[in-house]
Design a protein around this motif. Sequence first.
Motif, PDB file in Angstrom:
ATOM      1  N   PRO A   1      17.943  19.309  -9.547  1.00 31.24           N
ATOM      2  CA  PRO A   1      17.793  18.459  -8.177  1.00 31.24           C
ATOM      3  C   PRO A   1      16.312  17.830  -8.039  1.00 31.24           C
ATOM      4  CG  PRO A   1      18.119  20.665  -7.837  1.00 31.24           C
ATOM      5  CD  PRO A   1      18.243  20.508  -9.307  1.00 31.24           C
ATOM      6  N   GLY A   2      16.278  17.126  -7.367  1.00 35.47           N
ATOM      7  CA  GLY A   2      14.517  16.748  -7.028  1.00 35.47           C
ATOM      8  C   GLY A   2      14.618  15.283  -7.210  1.00 35.47           C
ATOM      9  N   LEU A   3      14.408  14.514  -6.168  1.00 37.22           N
ATOM     10  CA  LEU A   3      14.331  13.000  -6.455  1.00 37.22           C
ATOM     11  C   LEU A   3      12.968  12.683  -6.341  1.00 37.22           C
ATOM     12  CD1 LEU A   3      17.527  11.760  -4.167  1.00 37.22           C
ATOM     13  CD2 LEU A   3      17.223  12.278  -6.578  1.00 37.22           C
ATOM     14  N   GLU A   4      11.874  13.211  -6.229  1.00 39.14           N
ATOM     15  CA  GLU A   4      10.503  12.748  -6.139  1.00 39.14           C
ATOM     16  C   GLU A   4       9.486  13.924  -6.558  1.00 39.14           C
ATOM     17  OE1 GLU A   4       9.845  11.697  -2.142  1.00 39.14           O
ATOM     18  OE2 GLU A   4      10.899  13.296  -1.164  1.00 39.14           O
ATOM     19  N   CYS A   5       8.430  13.636  -6.815  1.00 40.50           N
ATOM     20  CA  CYS A   5       7.249  14.791  -7.307  1.00 40.50           C
ATOM     21  C   CYS A   5       5.922  14.100  -7.063  1.00 40.50           C
ATOM     22  CB  CYS A   5       7.679  15.397  -8.558  1.00 40.50           C
ATOM     23  SG  CYS A   5       7.232  14.596  -9.983  1.00 40.50           S
ATOM     24  N   SER A   6       4.740  15.183  -7.148  1.00 40.41           N
ATOM     25  CA  SER A   6       3.659  14.961  -7.529  1.00 40.41           C
ATOM     26  C   SER A   6       3.136  15.873  -8.539  1.00 40.41           C
ATOM     27  CB  SER A   6       2.828  14.799  -6.293  1.00 40.41           C
ATOM     28  OG  SER A   6       2.580  16.223  -5.614  1.00 40.41           O
ATOM     29  N   GLY A   7       2.003  15.469  -9.255  1.00 42.43           N
ATOM     30  CA  GLY A   7       1.592  16.128 -10.039  1.00 42.43           C
ATOM     31  C   GLY A   7       0.474  15.336 -11.217  1.00 42.43           C
ATOM     32  N   ARG A   8       0.403  15.873 -12.330  1.00 41.24           N
ATOM     33  CA  ARG A   8      -0.652  15.320 -13.416  1.00 41.24           C
ATOM     34  C   ARG A   8       0.135  14.953 -14.472  1.00 41.24           C
ATOM     35  NH1 ARG A   8      -2.886  19.793 -10.828  1.00 41.24           N
ATOM     36  NH2 ARG A   8      -4.916  19.258  -9.668  1.00 41.24           N
ATOM     37  N   ILE A   9      -0.319  13.802 -15.242  1.00 39.15           N
ATOM     38  CA  ILE A   9       0.269  13.511 -16.366  1.00 39.15           C
ATOM     39  C   ILE A   9      -0.123  14.385 -17.507  1.00 39.15           C
ATOM     40  CG2 ILE A   9       0.436  11.485 -18.332  1.00 39.15           C
ATOM     41  CD1 ILE A   9       0.191   9.612 -15.978  1.00 39.15           C
ATOM     42  N   ALA A  10       0.849  14.836 -18.146  1.00 40.31           N
ATOM     43  CA  ALA A  10       0.435  16.002 -19.304  1.00 40.31           C
ATOM     44  C   ALA A  10       0.962  15.245 -20.704  1.00 40.31           C
ATOM     45  CB  ALA A  10       1.568  17.111 -19.129  1.00 40.31           C
ATOM     46  N   ALA A  11       1.510  14.102 -20.861  1.00 39.81           N
ATOM     47  CA  ALA A  11       1.914  13.541 -22.123  1.00 39.81           C
ATOM     48  C   ALA A  11       2.288  12.161 -21.797  1.00 39.81           C
ATOM     49  CB  ALA A  11       2.640  14.398 -22.990  1.00 39.81           C
TER      50      ALA A  11
ATOM     51  N   ASP B   1      -4.122  11.973 -15.393  1.00 42.53           N
ATOM     52  CA  ASP B   1      -3.860  11.009 -14.089  1.00 42.53           C
ATOM     53  C   ASP B   1      -3.060  11.672 -12.970  1.00 42.53           C
ATOM     54  OD1 ASP B   1      -5.295   8.796 -15.002  1.00 42.53           O
ATOM     55  OD2 ASP B   1      -3.477   7.410 -15.495  1.00 42.53           O
ATOM     56  N   GLU B   2      -3.536  11.849 -11.816  1.00 41.99           N
ATOM     57  CA  GLU B   2      -2.789  12.287 -10.863  1.00 41.99           C
ATOM     58  C   GLU B   2      -1.865  11.387  -9.963  1.00 41.99           C
ATOM     59  OE1 GLU B   2      -5.565  14.281  -7.944  1.00 41.99           O
ATOM     60  OE2 GLU B   2      -5.783  15.823  -9.314  1.00 41.99           O
ATOM     61  N   VAL B   3      -0.306  11.599 -10.128  1.00 42.98           N
ATOM     62  CA  VAL B   3       0.597  10.679  -9.690  1.00 42.98           C
ATOM     63  C   VAL B   3       1.498  11.328  -8.614  1.00 42.98           C
ATOM     64  CG1 VAL B   3       0.151   9.457 -11.857  1.00 42.98           C
ATOM     65  CG2 VAL B   3       1.704  11.351 -11.646  1.00 42.98           C
ATOM     66  N   CYS B   4       2.432  10.463  -8.255  1.00 45.49           N
ATOM     67  CA  CYS B   4       3.424  10.829  -7.661  1.00 45.49           C
ATOM     68  C   CYS B   4       4.546  10.014  -8.066  1.00 45.49           C
ATOM     69  CB  CYS B   4       3.520  10.672  -6.271  1.00 45.49           C
ATOM     70  SG  CYS B   4       2.949   9.363  -5.196  1.00 45.49           S
ATOM     71  N   ALA B   5       5.824  10.433  -8.056  1.00 43.58           N
ATOM     72  CA  ALA B   5       6.859   9.671  -8.927  1.00 43.58           C
ATOM     73  C   ALA B   5       8.395   9.637  -8.101  1.00 43.58           C
ATOM     74  CB  ALA B   5       7.084  10.086 -10.202  1.00 43.58           C
ATOM     75  N   LEU B   6       9.008   8.425  -8.168  1.00 38.49           N
ATOM     76  CA  LEU B   6      10.254   8.333  -7.721  1.00 38.49           C
ATOM     77  C   LEU B   6      11.172   8.790  -8.936  1.00 38.49           C
ATOM     78  CD1 LEU B   6      12.305   7.388  -5.578  1.00 38.49           C
ATOM     79  CD2 LEU B   6      12.377   5.111  -7.084  1.00 38.49           C
ATOM     80  N   LEU B   7      11.983   9.701  -8.803  1.00 36.57           N
ATOM     81  CA  LEU B   7      13.019  10.375  -9.871  1.00 36.57           C
ATOM     82  C   LEU B   7      14.496  10.118  -9.624  1.00 36.57           C
ATOM     83  CD1 LEU B   7      11.072  13.778  -9.913  1.00 36.57           C
ATOM     84  CD2 LEU B   7      10.624  11.895 -11.140  1.00 36.57           C
ATOM     85  N   ALA B   8      14.983  10.330 -10.822  1.00 31.00           N
ATOM     86  CA  ALA B   8      16.633  10.109 -10.546  1.00 31.00           C
ATOM     87  C   ALA B   8      17.017  11.697 -10.432  1.00 31.00           C
ATOM     88  CB  ALA B   8      17.294   9.674 -11.657  1.00 31.00           C
TER      89      ALA B   8
ATOM     90  N   GLN C   1       0.697  17.028  -0.784  1.00 26.56           N
ATOM     91  CA  GLN C   1       1.475  16.273   0.092  1.00 26.56           C
ATOM     92  C   GLN C   1       1.764  14.662  -0.344  1.00 26.56           C
ATOM     93  OE1 GLN C   1       0.024  16.081   4.006  1.00 26.56           O
ATOM     94  NE2 GLN C   1       0.423  18.533   3.993  1.00 26.56           N
ATOM     95  N   ALA C   2       1.330  14.195  -1.553  1.00 24.47           N
ATOM     96  CA  ALA C   2       1.805  13.038  -2.073  1.00 24.47           C
ATOM     97  C   ALA C   2       3.207  13.038  -2.257  1.00 24.47           C
ATOM     98  CB  ALA C   2       0.806  12.674  -3.127  1.00 24.47           C
ATOM     99  N   ALA C   3       3.917  14.561  -2.749  1.00 26.81           N
ATOM    100  CA  ALA C   3       5.129  14.534  -3.013  1.00 26.81           C
ATOM    101  C   ALA C   3       6.241  14.300  -2.032  1.00 26.81           C
ATOM    102  CB  ALA C   3       5.260  16.053  -3.405  1.00 26.81           C
ATOM    103  N   ALA C   4       5.824  13.984  -0.625  1.00 25.66           N
ATOM    104  CA  ALA C   4       6.521  13.481   0.540  1.00 25.66           C
ATOM    105  C   ALA C   4       6.638  12.081   0.409  1.00 25.66           C
ATOM    106  CB  ALA C   4       6.058  14.162   1.742  1.00 25.66           C
ATOM    107  N   LEU C   5       5.863  11.248  -0.463  1.00 25.84           N
ATOM    108  CA  LEU C   5       6.061   9.827  -0.108  1.00 25.84           C
ATOM    109  C   LEU C   5       6.862   9.062  -1.012  1.00 25.84           C
ATOM    110  CD1 LEU C   5       2.121   9.223  -0.104  1.00 25.84           C
ATOM    111  CD2 LEU C   5       3.696   9.097   1.756  1.00 25.84           C
ATOM    112  N   PRO C   6       7.133   9.214  -2.228  1.00 24.62           N
ATOM    113  CA  PRO C   6       8.000   8.299  -3.048  1.00 24.62           C
ATOM    114  C   PRO C   6       9.459   7.878  -2.593  1.00 24.62           C
ATOM    115  CG  PRO C   6       6.694   9.820  -4.446  1.00 24.62           C
ATOM    116  CD  PRO C   6       6.650  10.609  -3.169  1.00 24.62           C
TER     117      PRO C   6
END
Length: 326
Positions: A61-71, A83-90, A116-121
């Motif tokens: 589960p989990g339809l959004e997240c925030s974090g750092r690009i690893a690859a 890069d520090e990002v947040c993302a919309l997920l399936a 807190q950016a994880a609360a946005l996408p």
Amino acid sequence: MHAITIPEPGGPEALVWDEVPDPVPGEGEVLVEVVASAVNRADILQRQGNYAPPPGGSAYPGLECSGRIAALGPGVSGWVVGDEVCALLAGGGYAEKVAVPSGQLLPVPEGVDLRQAAALPEVVCTVWSNVFMVAHLRPAETLLVHGGSSGIGTMAIQLAKAMGARVAVTAGTKEKLDYCAELGADILINYREQDFVEEIQRATDGAGADVILDNMGAKYLDRNVRALATSGRLAIIGLQGGGKGELNIGALLAKRAAISATSLRARPLGEKAAIVAAVHEHVWPLIADGHVRPVVDREVPLSEAAAAQRVVEESGHIGKVLLVAS
């Protein structure tokens, strides 16, 4: 890595923190090391066995997240490792790492903490696509938001006010309504004590709401149509009140009104990317200048996702409940 798995559908106890293989980014994807995710009602439905991931999507589960690009996967440009990002997920946000199509990435907005950016996408993409891209809310119109203190509701209030609209909300307690007022809501309706149709008619001198953002579905269908203004637009985004209702088509015709029903998760990648791009263009500047902000009720360790889902199921929170990786 570790992730929350669902060996068998059930209650919150069905969520299991387990060791699983690392995801590998495919063509056009990036691998994100997750700092935080957030609990959405869709995650609860998935845990219960009522909302399967789309074909090819992560089983976690989990339809959004925030974090750092690893690859970076093949064919990705415009992003770099770190890069520090947040993302919309399936799916897949309840994990230490997740593979994300690059078109569903957003930079962390200026002035927002990475967690807190994880609360946005999910909430921003849902509100922007439904209220503005589909229902075309305009300045000076009235928006009615059901569940005004939810993650979706708190974002809808802020975006509608930033665009010059008048906002009405429903919520079940004075505390929640007071918080909605702090965010800018103009019309406060306690759905436990008041009839929202009567209150909207009274507050608009009988005109009704131009746009209604509804998370209830069947339970509110008839009353939502009655609460609509002439040429009003009802946007259904949830079925908390059931999926089958009776529609008075004559009332809809008399008001020249429209009903839309959408979800994000199963949309084609191109549609999701277009929504994310629109959010980046129109909403990220509002966050950067302080007109809009994420609303976070609490942070819970990712490994304790069951406790976080209990909070959301009981509806005692305001805004979003985050899951924070260790």
